[in-house]
Write a protein that holds these residues in place. Structure first.
Motif, PDB file in Angstrom:
ATOM      1  N   MET A  45     -13.299  11.397  85.943  1.00 48.06           N
ATOM      2  CA  MET A  45     -12.774  12.591  85.629  1.00 48.06           C
ATOM      3  C   MET A  45     -11.243  11.751  85.265  1.00 48.06           C
ATOM      4  O   MET A  45     -10.521  12.400  84.326  1.00 48.06           O
ATOM      5  N   GLN A  46     -10.590  11.138  86.071  1.00 45.42           N
ATOM      6  CA  GLN A  46      -9.380  10.664  85.474  1.00 45.42           C
ATOM      7  C   GLN A  46      -9.328   9.842  84.465  1.00 45.42           C
ATOM      8  O   GLN A  46      -8.312   9.923  83.486  1.00 45.42           O
ATOM      9  N   TYR A  47     -10.393   9.151  83.996  1.00 46.63           N
ATOM     10  CA  TYR A  47     -10.393   8.307  82.773  1.00 46.63           C
ATOM     11  C   TYR A  47     -10.462   9.055  81.715  1.00 46.63           C
ATOM     12  O   TYR A  47      -9.784   8.707  80.712  1.00 46.63           O
ATOM     13  N   PHE A  48     -11.467  10.086  81.664  1.00 49.35           N
ATOM     14  CA  PHE A  48     -11.725  11.002  80.581  1.00 49.35           C
ATOM     15  C   PHE A  48     -10.711  11.859  80.150  1.00 49.35           C
ATOM     16  O   PHE A  48     -10.077  11.922  79.085  1.00 49.35           O
ATOM     17  N   LEU A  49     -10.050  12.465  81.264  1.00 47.66           N
ATOM     18  CA  LEU A  49      -9.172  13.611  81.279  1.00 47.66           C
ATOM     19  C   LEU A  49      -7.730  13.413  81.541  1.00 47.66           C
ATOM     20  O   LEU A  49      -6.855  14.199  80.806  1.00 47.66           O
ATOM     21  N   SER A  50      -7.293  12.632  82.155  1.00 46.39           N
ATOM     22  CA  SER A  50      -5.845  12.441  82.597  1.00 46.39           C
ATOM     23  C   SER A  50      -4.901  12.230  81.395  1.00 46.39           C
ATOM     24  O   SER A  50      -3.873  12.546  81.322  1.00 46.39           O
ATOM     25  N   PRO A  51      -5.306  11.600  80.135  1.00 47.62           N
ATOM     26  CA  PRO A  51      -4.756  11.073  79.235  1.00 47.62           C
ATOM     27  C   PRO A  51      -4.112  12.453  78.283  1.00 47.62           C
ATOM     28  O   PRO A  51      -3.329  12.540  77.626  1.00 47.62           O
ATOM     29  N   TYR A  52      -5.121  13.712  78.480  1.00 45.52           N
ATOM     30  CA  TYR A  52      -4.628  14.730  77.749  1.00 45.52           C
ATOM     31  C   TYR A  52      -3.674  15.548  78.447  1.00 45.52           C
ATOM     32  O   TYR A  52      -3.227  16.645  77.920  1.00 45.52           O
ATOM     33  N   GLU A  53      -3.207  15.339  79.457  1.00 47.98           N
ATOM     34  CA  GLU A  53      -2.062  15.884  80.052  1.00 47.98           C
ATOM     35  C   GLU A  53      -0.877  15.776  79.328  1.00 47.98           C
ATOM     36  O   GLU A  53       0.081  16.971  79.352  1.00 47.98           O
ATOM     37  N   LYS A  54      -0.784  14.989  78.644  1.00 52.80           N
ATOM     38  CA  LYS A  54       0.355  14.718  77.653  1.00 52.80           C
ATOM     39  C   LYS A  54       0.326  15.251  76.145  1.00 52.80           C
ATOM     40  O   LYS A  54       1.074  14.995  75.531  1.00 52.80           O
ATOM     41  N   VAL A  55      -0.954  15.788  75.904  1.00 48.98           N
ATOM     42  CA  VAL A  55      -1.408  15.940  74.392  1.00 48.98           C
ATOM     43  C   VAL A  55      -0.811  17.650  74.263  1.00 48.98           C
ATOM     44  O   VAL A  55      -1.424  18.429  74.985  1.00 48.98           O
ATOM     45  N   ASN A  56      -0.112  17.833  73.306  1.00 48.97           N
ATOM     46  CA  ASN A  56       0.351  19.211  72.732  1.00 48.97           C
ATOM     47  C   ASN A  56      -0.389  19.617  71.565  1.00 48.97           C
ATOM     48  O   ASN A  56      -0.556  20.900  71.363  1.00 48.97           O
ATOM     49  N   GLU A  57      -0.668  18.839  70.756  1.00 51.59           N
ATOM     50  CA  GLU A  57      -0.940  19.157  69.262  1.00 51.59           C
ATOM     51  C   GLU A  57      -2.610  19.282  69.261  1.00 51.59           C
ATOM     52  O   GLU A  57      -3.290  18.464  70.078  1.00 51.59           O
ATOM     53  N   LEU A  58      -3.105  20.448  68.944  1.00 50.54           N
ATOM     54  CA  LEU A  58      -4.335  20.962  69.050  1.00 50.54           C
ATOM     55  C   LEU A  58      -4.939  21.020  67.426  1.00 50.54           C
ATOM     56  O   LEU A  58      -3.951  21.368  66.551  1.00 50.54           O
ATOM     57  N   TYR A  59      -6.069  20.656  67.434  1.00 52.82           N
ATOM     58  CA  TYR A  59      -6.574  20.880  65.974  1.00 52.82           C
ATOM     59  C   TYR A  59      -8.049  21.972  66.116  1.00 52.82           C
ATOM     60  O   TYR A  59      -8.486  22.347  66.999  1.00 52.82           O
ATOM     61  N   HIS A  60      -8.629  21.883  64.725  1.00 52.27           N
ATOM     62  CA  HIS A  60      -9.885  22.494  64.547  1.00 52.27           C
ATOM     63  C   HIS A  60     -10.814  21.662  63.885  1.00 52.27           C
ATOM     64  O   HIS A  60     -10.297  20.821  63.102  1.00 52.27           O
ATOM     65  N   LEU A  61     -12.094  21.602  64.195  1.00 52.03           N
ATOM     66  CA  LEU A  61     -13.125  20.899  63.366  1.00 52.03           C
ATOM     67  C   LEU A  61     -13.266  21.787  62.005  1.00 52.03           C
ATOM     68  O   LEU A  61     -13.281  22.918  62.120  1.00 52.03           O
ATOM     69  N   PHE A  62     -13.418  21.131  60.883  1.00 51.97           N
ATOM     70  CA  PHE A  62     -13.258  21.867  59.597  1.00 51.97           C
ATOM     71  C   PHE A  62     -14.343  20.936  58.632  1.00 51.97           C
ATOM     72  O   PHE A  62     -14.606  19.781  59.067  1.00 51.97           O
ATOM     73  N   HIS A  63     -14.630  21.850  57.458  1.00 53.41           N
ATOM     74  CA  HIS A  63     -15.146  21.212  56.483  1.00 53.41           C
ATOM     75  C   HIS A  63     -14.560  21.503  55.224  1.00 53.41           C
ATOM     76  O   HIS A  63     -13.982  22.734  55.175  1.00 53.41           O
ATOM     77  N   THR A  64     -14.397  20.702  54.270  1.00 47.35           N
ATOM     78  CA  THR A  64     -13.900  21.093  52.934  1.00 47.35           C
ATOM     79  C   THR A  64     -14.415  22.305  52.387  1.00 47.35           C
ATOM     80  O   THR A  64     -13.827  22.814  51.325  1.00 47.35           O
ATOM     81  N   SER A  65     -15.755  22.737  52.686  1.00 47.59           N
ATOM     82  CA  SER A  65     -16.202  24.092  51.993  1.00 47.59           C
ATOM     83  C   SER A  65     -15.675  24.967  52.655  1.00 47.59           C
ATOM     84  O   SER A  65     -16.049  26.410  52.328  1.00 47.59           O
ATOM     85  N   GLU A  66     -14.834  25.176  53.861  1.00 44.78           N
ATOM     86  CA  GLU A  66     -14.288  26.011  54.421  1.00 44.78           C
ATOM     87  C   GLU A  66     -15.293  26.460  55.443  1.00 44.78           C
ATOM     88  O   GLU A  66     -15.062  27.635  56.204  1.00 44.78           O
ATOM     89  N   ASN A  67     -16.382  25.861  55.659  1.00 41.60           N
ATOM     90  CA  ASN A  67     -17.657  26.553  56.365  1.00 41.60           C
ATOM     91  C   ASN A  67     -17.728  25.686  57.548  1.00 41.60           C
ATOM     92  O   ASN A  67     -18.132  24.358  57.384  1.00 41.60           O
ATOM     93  N   PRO A  68     -17.226  25.767  58.806  1.00 43.25           N
ATOM     94  CA  PRO A  68     -17.119  24.755  59.913  1.00 43.25           C
ATOM     95  C   PRO A  68     -18.416  24.223  60.303  1.00 43.25           C
ATOM     96  O   PRO A  68     -18.741  23.419  60.965  1.00 43.25           O
TER      97      PRO A  68
END
Length: 351
Positions: A45-68
């Protein structure tokens, strides 16, 4: 803001993904990993998740056709969220897909971990999340142990440092219609030739929230002041620094950004305001990133941008003048006798 104090790791599958450009292959496990040791589970849990405590920028998965739905990782994630019984089989498909897109010789081979989490907090809400992580960097560790009347030494090669996550993403089971909410980390292969994790594997698009709106405006304005103003106006470097300082003060003092208020308070010149708004519109068209006329200011984005906002005036190789306040206390002139430019600085106290 991401935290995991209420989170739990529910399922984990581990596979190996080689580099096909180096004639390497992939290896898929037959079943998920059984973890009965609570200490090991907490370390993971520490290995996988602790680095994200400092992450603020969020994204979306997308496709060029605009259909995820046509985004492969979106497809596999949706299947897992809809039917957790398909987790391991879809984890195999994720590993195969990563092998297919990792087609650059600089990409390192490594273990791929696909994990299911319950109750990971993002933006103040708890959600189930799918984690995809890759370990590429291996290290050697020394072990010290009691031996006889003293201590013995041993070592272990090819071990993983749980404080250094190479690559990873968290896909939260929310905002499905837009491509899910996604946080990402990529600490290796940052060159343009090998940036495949975000672009080819995940195919991410920036989520247009307050954090990214704040970052975009500050970035666009900085580029406008440092690069564009010279094309239309005669402006000194000291004046440029003053414009940057005033913009940063605006974002630190205000809770909400308003394009007209910002332009009037920071730029304060009708011709300059029109030039900035035109520059912003051209940026929006070129990068397909609309910037709202008003939005809530993200303190995290302001702090990050403040690190790259320069307030130093470099004079040849002799002097650096840091300008943090009133630019009227610094004057520029030219000395005919020395045939050199000069700055005159006014102050009350010397420290």
């Amino acid at each position: 803001m991401i935290s995991f104090f209420e989170a739990s790791l529910t399922t984990l599958s581990v596979h190996y993904v080689g580099n096909k450009m180096q004639d390497e292959h992939y290896a898929l496990s037959e079943n998920p990993v059984e973890i009965n040791d609570e200490i090991l589970k907490n370390l993971l849990m520490q290995y996988f998740l602790s680095p994200y405590e400092k992450v603020n920028e969020l994204y979306h998965l997308f496709h060029t056709s605009e259909n995820p739905d046509l985004n492969e990782i979106f497809h596999f994630s949706s299947a897992i969220f809809s039917d957790p019984a398909t987790f391991h089989e879809n984890s195999k498909q994720i590993a195969k897909f990563l092998f297919d897109v990792a087609s650059h010789p600089k990409i390192k081979s490594g273990e791929l971990y696909v994990a299911a989490f319950h109750n990971v907090q993002v933006d103040g809400e708890l959600h189930d999340a799918l984690g995809i992580f890759k370990s590429e960097t291996k290290e050697t560790y020394l072990k010290v142990y009691p031996q006889g009347g003293g201590f013995g030494l041993a070592y272990e090669e090819g071990a993983i440092n749980i404080h250094k996550l190479d690559k990873g993403c968290l896909i939260f089971n929310t905002e499905k219609e837009e491509g899910y909410k996604v946080a990402v980390i990529d600490q290796t292969n940052r060159t343009t030739d090998a940036v495949y994790w975000k672009d080819d594997f995940l195919k991410l698009k920036v989520r247009n929230d307050n954090y990214n709106q704040t970052s975009n405006v500050l970035g666009v304005y900085k580029h406008f002041v440092t690069e564009k103003l010279d094309e239309s106006f005669e402006i000194s470097k000291a004046d440029k620094i003053d414009l940057l300082n005033r913009s940063m003060k605006y974002f630190k003092d205000k809770e909400t950004f308003d394009i007209d208020e910002f332009s009037n308070e920071v730029i304060g010149n009708a011709e300059g305001i029109e030039s900035f708004k035109n520059f912003k519109e051209n940026y929006e068209k070129e990068f397909g990133t609309p910037i709202a006329g008003t939005f809530g200011i993200s303190d995290a984005a302001v702090k990050k941008q403040a690190r790259v906002y320069k307030s130093v005036l470099k004079l040849d190789k002799n002097f650096h003048i840091y300008i943090h306040g009133n630019k009227d206390l610094i004057e520029k002139g030219f000395d005919d006798g020395k045939a050199m430019n000069y700055y005159k600085v006014y102050f009350n106290n010397e420290q």
